[in-house]
Design a protein around this motif. Structure first.
Motif, short mmCIF file in Angstrom:
data_model
loop_
_atom_site.label_atom_id
_atom_site.label_comp_id
_atom_site.label_asym_id
_atom_site.label_seq_id
_atom_site.Cartn_x
_atom_site.Cartn_y
_atom_site.Cartn_z
N SER A 30 -37.89 8.99 1.67
CA SER A 30 -37.30 10.14 1.00
C SER A 30 -38.40 11.18 0.78
N TRP A 31 -38.14 12.41 1.15
CA TRP A 31 -39.13 13.48 1.02
C TRP A 31 -39.24 13.96 -0.42
N SER A 32 -40.44 14.34 -0.83
CA SER A 32 -40.61 15.02 -2.11
C SER A 32 -40.03 16.43 -1.94
N HIS A 82 -35.71 8.37 -4.84
CA HIS A 82 -35.45 9.80 -4.65
C HIS A 82 -36.09 10.54 -5.80
N CYS A 83 -36.64 11.70 -5.50
CA CYS A 83 -37.28 12.54 -6.52
C CYS A 83 -36.25 13.44 -7.18
N THR A 84 -36.53 13.81 -8.42
CA THR A 84 -35.75 14.85 -9.06
C THR A 84 -36.05 16.16 -8.33
N PRO A 85 -35.19 17.18 -8.45
CA PRO A 85 -35.44 18.44 -7.73
C PRO A 85 -36.80 19.09 -8.03
N ASP A 86 -37.34 18.85 -9.22
CA ASP A 86 -38.65 19.43 -9.52
C ASP A 86 -39.80 18.52 -9.07
#
Length: 188
Positions: free
Chosen positions: A128-130, A180-184
């Protein structure tokens, strides 16, 4: 529009889209076997997903958001799954069984330039991409003499450098899956 996960329970599970309120459900794929891991392109015009071709043979496909023009971008006789678009839409990270164990690969959005960025005797999954595209976070299930089922989260740069382990536990029951990263980008 939102993606609806495939309905399990038999061959031929497909991708559907619908409005956030559940209306206007549209079938997007028409695969012979199963589909998994759908992911919208950053601009919302396409969907990348994993399609089962036969037992232990999965391809990565891209389809327009309206279901038109499906194309296999990563195929062959190996296990290719868990695609994820880079935030700028130019690349896709995915897992593949083409090396020992499952490794993480990165390809251009059209499937060209496939490069193994994390390969070896481990079972790496779920890249999963940052949000800024500077890192890929993924799960590793290490192989050891005791048959551990533990899994850990790692990050690396898209070229495979700067590998960093984020989680660690001696417990064989420790599992860290599908990061998965948060949007920030501050929280996984």
């Amino acid at each position: 529009r939102r993606l609806r996960d495939p309905v399990r329970g038999g061959p031929g599970a497909d991708l559907w889209t619908m409005n956030a309120d559940g209306s206007d459900q549209q079938q997007i794929t028409n695969e012979t076997l199963d589909v998994e891991s759908p992911c919208w392109s950053p601009d919302g015009s396409k969907i990348v997903y994993s399609a089962e071709i036969s037992s232990f043979d999965w391809d990565i496909k891209v389809v327009n958001a309206d279901g038109s023009s499906p194309v296999t971008i990563v195929g062959g006789t190996q296990f290719d799954k868990d695609p994820d678009w880079s935030p700028d839409g130019t690349q896709i990270a995915f897992l593949s069984s083409r090396a020992a164990g499952n490794g993480i690969y990165v390809a251009n959005a059209n499937g060209s330039g496939q490069t193994g960025v994390m390969t070896g005797d481990t079972n790496d999954t779920a890249p999963s991409w940052s949000p800024d595209g500077s890192k890929i976070v993924f799960t590793t299930h290490p192989h050891d003499a005791f048959g551990s089922s533990a899994s850990h989260l790692y990050t690396m740069r898209p070229d495979g450098s700067a590998l960093s382990q984020l989680t660690a536990s001696d417990s064989p029951d420790s599992r860290a899956l599908y990061p998965h990263c948060t949007p920030d980008g501050r929280i996984l």
